[in-house]
Design a protein around this motif. Structure first.
Motif, short mmCIF file in Angstrom:
data_model
loop_
_atom_site.label_atom_id
_atom_site.label_comp_id
_atom_site.label_asym_id
_atom_site.label_seq_id
_atom_site.Cartn_x
_atom_site.Cartn_y
_atom_site.Cartn_z
N MET A 1 9.03 38.95 27.00
CA MET A 1 10.44 39.07 26.66
C MET A 1 10.76 40.46 26.13
O MET A 1 11.86 40.96 26.33
CB MET A 1 10.81 38.01 25.62
CG MET A 1 10.94 36.61 26.19
SD MET A 1 12.30 36.46 27.38
CE MET A 1 13.72 36.66 26.29
N SER A 2 9.79 41.10 25.45
CA SER A 2 10.06 42.43 24.92
C SER A 2 10.32 43.42 26.04
O SER A 2 11.22 44.27 25.95
CB SER A 2 8.90 42.91 24.05
OG SER A 2 7.70 42.98 24.80
N ARG A 3 9.55 43.32 27.12
CA ARG A 3 9.79 44.20 28.27
C ARG A 3 11.12 43.87 28.93
O ARG A 3 11.84 44.76 29.38
CB ARG A 3 8.65 44.07 29.29
CG ARG A 3 7.36 44.75 28.88
CD ARG A 3 6.41 44.85 30.06
NE ARG A 3 5.13 45.41 29.68
CZ ARG A 3 4.17 45.72 30.54
NH1 ARG A 3 4.35 45.52 31.84
NH2 ARG A 3 3.03 46.23 30.13
N ARG B 1 13.79 42.65 27.49
CA ARG B 1 14.86 43.18 26.64
C ARG B 1 14.97 44.70 26.79
O ARG B 1 16.07 45.25 26.86
CB ARG B 1 14.60 42.81 25.18
CG ARG B 1 14.93 41.36 24.83
CD ARG B 1 14.95 41.15 23.33
NE ARG B 1 13.62 41.30 22.75
CZ ARG B 1 12.77 40.30 22.59
NH1 ARG B 1 13.12 39.07 22.95
NH2 ARG B 1 11.58 40.50 22.06
N ALA B 2 13.82 45.36 26.86
CA ALA B 2 13.83 46.82 27.02
C ALA B 2 14.46 47.20 28.35
O ALA B 2 15.25 48.16 28.43
CB ALA B 2 12.41 47.36 26.93
N ARG C 1 16.66 45.43 30.13
CA ARG C 1 18.09 45.15 30.08
C ARG C 1 18.83 46.26 29.32
O ARG C 1 19.90 46.71 29.74
CB ARG C 1 18.31 43.79 29.42
CG ARG C 1 19.73 43.24 29.53
CD ARG C 1 19.81 41.87 28.87
NE ARG C 1 18.86 40.95 29.47
CZ ARG C 1 19.07 40.27 30.60
NH1 ARG C 1 20.23 40.42 31.23
NH2 ARG C 1 18.17 39.44 31.08
N ASP D 1 2.57 50.21 31.78
CA ASP D 1 3.11 49.68 30.52
C ASP D 1 4.63 49.64 30.51
O ASP D 1 5.22 49.22 29.51
CB ASP D 1 2.62 50.53 29.34
CG ASP D 1 1.13 50.39 29.11
OD1 ASP D 1 0.59 49.30 29.36
OD2 ASP D 1 0.51 51.39 28.69
N PRO E 1 8.46 48.38 32.15
CA PRO E 1 8.97 47.19 32.84
C PRO E 1 9.02 47.38 34.36
O PRO E 1 9.32 48.48 34.85
CB PRO E 1 10.38 47.04 32.26
CG PRO E 1 10.37 47.80 30.98
CD PRO E 1 9.43 48.93 31.19
N VAL F 1 10.08 41.66 35.23
CA VAL F 1 11.15 41.46 34.25
C VAL F 1 12.51 41.36 34.92
O VAL F 1 13.53 41.17 34.27
CB VAL F 1 11.19 42.59 33.20
CG1 VAL F 1 9.87 42.67 32.46
CG2 VAL F 1 11.52 43.92 33.87
N GLU G 1 17.14 34.55 29.62
CA GLU G 1 17.18 36.00 29.43
C GLU G 1 15.87 36.68 29.81
O GLU G 1 15.68 37.87 29.58
CB GLU G 1 17.51 36.32 27.97
CG GLU G 1 18.91 35.87 27.55
CD GLU G 1 19.99 36.55 28.38
OE1 GLU G 1 19.98 37.79 28.46
OE2 GLU G 1 20.82 35.83 28.95
#
Length: 250
Positions: free
Chosen positions: A1-3, A5-6, A8, A77, A79, A105, A136
């Protein structure tokens, strides 16, 4: 999810002339080259991946496409978004699961099949199911193929095609698509598309020809991709090297 969000976040608050430039890696080695060059994210091209696997565009088996995406995502590393064509006939839930398992992602989904445009409302309904399954966790961008396949009438004015593209974009956006991609749109209609489309707009750029990413951004592009152009340029360079290797020594 961190990727996710990054990825997006990279699409928001883009200044005119500063689009998100997403190179298209066709294998893990190419992905590493682009990531090491400093690009913040990558977007695989289905045609480029197909060529690297020995297939024609549109003929890559789903298993091989997802495996290729997984190798690319695992190698870097940053997305990675994946072009998965029309979804390979998978149900939305399974499609989303396969993309997440591969480490993607985002996904690019086409609104035509075998050169024929899909019904826009039916496609929007399908996109809504993909969005519901993904939440998301995936950035969904909907490719609009109206400029590729049109209405069957070669004489249809480009302005009319643009209006149809805007109508499809509205349906897809309402269904939950994060971005739309009117592939094949002439540069001349980008301002018209930008004025009628809300949200991120993806535009295809040619490698070494045509408007630069900056110029496309000034015309309204939020993000710029290259399709299989980078893979084909690399293949051209390799052909040149091969010719040198075969040349008789002086």
């Amino acid at each position: 999810m961190s990727r996710a969000r990054a990825f997006r976040a990279l699409h928001h608050h883009r200044a005119p002339g500063d689009p998100l430039v997403l190179p298209g890696p066709w294998d893990a080695a190419a992905a590493r080259v682009f990531a090491e060059a400093g690009f913040p994210a990558l977007a695989t091209p289905s045609a480029g991946v197909a060529a690297s696997l020995g297939y024609r565009d549109g003929q890559t088996p789903a298993e091989e496409m997802f495996a290729a995406v997984a190798r690319i995502a695992r190698a870097v590393d940053v997305p990675v978004s994946a072009d998965v064509e029309g979804g390979y006939g998978l149900e939305p839930k399974e499609l989303v699961e396969r993309l997440l398992e591969a480490g993607a992602v985002g996904c690019n989904l086409e609104d035509s099949e075998h050169g024929v445009l899909k019904d826009p409302q039916a496609h929007a309904d399908w996109l809504a199911e993909v969005r519901a399954a993904a939440g998301e966790a995936l950035f969904v961008y909907a490719r609009i193929d109206i400029f590729l396949h049109g209405t069957g009438d070669a004489g249809t004015p480009v302005e009319q095609l643009s209006e149809q593209a805007i109508e499809r974009a509205a349906l897809y956006g309402a269904a939950g698509a994060d971005c739309v991609y009117p592939i094949g749109a002439p540069v001349s209609v980008l301002p018209l598309l930008r004025s009628g489309i809300h949200g991120p707009l993806n535009v295809h750029a040619l490698v070494g020809a045509g408007p630069s990413p900056t110029e496309l951004g000034e015309l309204g592009a939020t993000r710029v991709t290259f399709g299989p152009g980078l893979q084909r340029r690399a293949a051209e360079a390799l052909r040149g090297i091969a010719a040198q290797l075969k040349a008789p020594s002086a």
